[in-house]
Design an enzyme around this catalytic site. Structure first.
Site, PDB file in Angstrom:
ATOM      1  N   SER A  13       0.854  -1.181   0.000  1.00 59.53           N
ATOM      2  CA  SER A  13       0.000   0.000   0.000  1.00 59.53           C
ATOM      3  C   SER A  13       0.891   1.232   0.000  1.00 59.53           C
ATOM      4  O   SER A  13       2.115   1.126   0.010  1.00 59.53           O
ATOM      5  CB  SER A  13      -0.893   0.007   1.236  1.00 59.53           C
ATOM      6  N   LYS A  14       0.246   2.383   0.029  1.00 57.51           N
ATOM      7  CA  LYS A  14       0.999   3.639  -0.053  1.00 57.51           C
ATOM      8  C   LYS A  14       2.027   3.773   1.057  1.00 57.51           C
ATOM      9  O   LYS A  14       3.025   4.476   0.894  1.00 57.51           O
ATOM     10  CB  LYS A  14       0.040   4.821  -0.011  1.00 57.51           C
ATOM     11  N   ARG A  15       1.747   3.119   2.182  1.00 59.32           N
ATOM     12  CA  ARG A  15       2.710   3.181   3.290  1.00 59.32           C
ATOM     13  C   ARG A  15       4.085   2.685   2.864  1.00 59.32           C
ATOM     14  O   ARG A  15       5.101   3.057   3.419  1.00 59.32           O
ATOM     15  CB  ARG A  15       2.236   2.285   4.451  1.00 59.32           C
ATOM     16  N   HIS A  16       4.114   1.781   1.877  1.00 64.05           N
ATOM     17  CA  HIS A  16       5.385   1.197   1.453  1.00 64.05           C
ATOM     18  C   HIS A  16       6.074   2.033   0.375  1.00 64.05           C
ATOM     19  O   HIS A  16       7.153   1.684  -0.076  1.00 64.05           O
ATOM     20  CB  HIS A  16       5.157  -0.211   0.892  1.00 64.05           C
ATOM     21  N   GLY A  17       5.449   3.106  -0.061  1.00 60.64           N
ATOM     22  CA  GLY A  17       6.026   3.910  -1.139  1.00 60.64           C
ATOM     23  C   GLY A  17       5.020   3.982  -2.274  1.00 60.64           C
ATOM     24  O   GLY A  17       3.832   3.758  -2.076  1.00 60.64           O
TER      25      GLY A  17
END
Ligand code: GLU
Length: 467
Positions: A237-241
């Site tokens: 998800s966006k948390r990972h980039g």
């Protein structure tokens, strides 16, 4: 006839995992001289946006995953869905459910309390009186007996008992047909032969198969591809980039690198890592996609990107590189960039990095990194050497790599110093410390006036700052 489809919901970005699904659909269709269709699942009117649809179209187009035929928009097919729903009601395959949301909540709470699975209890399955003030939903009469089995091309045989399913809603009380309903009608209408989609849809498949059968449609094959995880083992998800494929375009990745990376994420062919499009088409088999989740690895993507950057012709890279100068505030001279490209193909892993490495060509140094300046400008004779080189270049009538090389050599010789004494400060003077090729070539990427201006600026800088 092989028909696959990619059916994204336009409710956000085009996720890189979705692109992998699209790639597998595309490959499977192309391998079998089949058809690859695109359907925009925009029935959720509140969450769907045109901007998101545009991102999907742009992203697929950029990657070359071109679809066949017209794009189907579910939002334009409500009449078709509703006609089928009404027929099903008339045939007794579907029915009105007058339960209020409160009643359904209470039903779920009670089931939860008793430790039972939460399912609709079939209250209106065999008819019932309309409830004043309630707009009814329509439910599908799911079979109560037997089971549903399919041979998933990725997961193997999957069986679900009908007792685990309930009479699910095919049209909400607000009049909107639901995802599971529309998907079946549309896949059947498009004669989709193989549904390739994310594993998050596995639980929908038995419901959909029951509907295919109720409607007398051929049931397609299914392949549910596993999720992509971030490096912490959680769903990417966006948390990972970056997860939006257009972010990868902005970061300067090349389409073949992304496609090569994605095809390998969840599929292997021996230990081969690099796949041209032809090889993907030759070797990929949907049946060989792994059933376990795979982990996204940005370093590997960067490595592949560098491979494709090295392989590309300068002319091809030029077109893709030029847009990366705009965020740097640079309007580059294309001919200069084209000449510089071969000397930077080894040095950058993305187009963005390549543009950043080349920025010095169009932006004269305003200052110098202190450490580099200390090192390159440290000699007491630096200014004198820079000025000597400057005057030698000033007298050149032809300025090219060769004459510049000779000018540097003559300066070194006349002053009886080592090459580095001239080379180091001259290089820093013109590049400001950016990575650059061999000195004469580096100088030759600028025009004469610009070289002279930069040498002069560096001399003044050294004098003023007493480096
Ligand atoms: N619209 C669904 C999604 O974006 C895909 C449905 C499907 O492929 O059947 O997850």
């Amino acid at each position: 006839m092989v028909v696959t489809r990619f059916a994204p919901s336009p409710t956000g970005d085009l996720h890189i995992g979705g692109v992998r699904t699209a790639l597998y659909c595309w490959l499977h269709a192309r391998q079998h001289q089949g058809t690859f269709r695109l359907r925009i699942e925009d029935t959720d009117r509140e969450r769907s946006t045109e901007a998101s649809t545009q991102v999907i179209l742009d992203g697929l187009n950029w990657l070359g995953l071109h679809h066949d035929g017209e794009v189907v928009y579910q939002s334009q097919r409500f009449d078709a869905y509703n006609a089928i729903i009404d027929e099903m009601i008339a045939r007794g395959q579907a029915y009105y459910c007058w339960c209020t949301p409160e009643e359904l909540d209470a039903m779920r709470e009670e089931q939860k309390r008793l430790g039972l699975p939460q399912r609709y209890n079939g209250k209106y399955r065999d008819g019932g009186e309309p409830v004043p003030g309630v707009t009814p939903a329509v439910r599908f009469k799911n079979p109560t007996e037997g089971s549903v089995t399919w041979h998933d091309k990725v997961r193997g045989v999957v069986t679900v008992n009908n007792s685990e399913l309930d009479d699910w809603v095919i049209r909400r009380s607000d009049g909107a047909p639901t995802y599971n309903f529309c998907v079946v009608v549309d896949d059947a209408a498009a004669k989709v032969s193989l549904v390739i989609r994310g594993e998050d849809h596995v639980s929908n498949t038995p419901k959909q198969i029951n509907l295919y059968r109720a409607l007398g449609y051929d049931v397609p094959d299914f392949a549910h591809v596993p999720m992509i995880l971030g490096d912490d083992g959680k769903r990417l998800s966006k948390r990972h980039g970056a997860t939006n494929v257009l972010d990868y375009r902005r970061e300067g990745y090349l389409p073949p690198a992304i496609l090569n990376y994605l095809v390998r994420l969840g599929w292997a062919h021996g230990d081969q890592e690099i796949f041209s499009m032809d090889e993907m088409l030759r070797f990929f088999r949907i049946e060989d996609v792994h059933s376990a989740a795979s982990t996204f690895n940005t370093e590997k993507l960067r490595w592949l990107n560098q491979h494709y950057m090295k392989e590309a012709t300068p002319a091809d890279l030029l077109l893709q590189l030029l847009p990366h100068f705009a965020p740097l505030g640079i309007t580059p001279d294309e001919a200069v960039v084209l000449r510089a490209i071969p000397h930077y193909q080894e040095r950058a892993k993305t187009l963005k990095e390549m543009a950043e490495n080349m920025a010095w060509l169009f932006q004269a140094p305003q200052s110098f990194p202190p450490d580099a300046a200390k090192k390159a400008f440290k000699g007491a004779d630096t200014v004198q050497l820079l000025q000597d080189l400057q005057s030698r270049i000033e007298t050149l009538t032809v300025v090219n790599e060769e004459t510049l090389h000779d000018a540097v050599a003559a300066c070194v010789e006349a002053n009886g110093v080592g090459f580095g004494k001239v080379g180091q400060p001259a290089r820093l003077a013109v590049t400001g410390g950016a990575p650059s090729p061999d000195l004469a070539l580096t100088l030759s990427l600028l025009d004469k006036e610009e070289i002279l201006r930069r040498l002069q600026f560096a001399s003044e800088y050294v004098l003023k700052n007493q480096v």
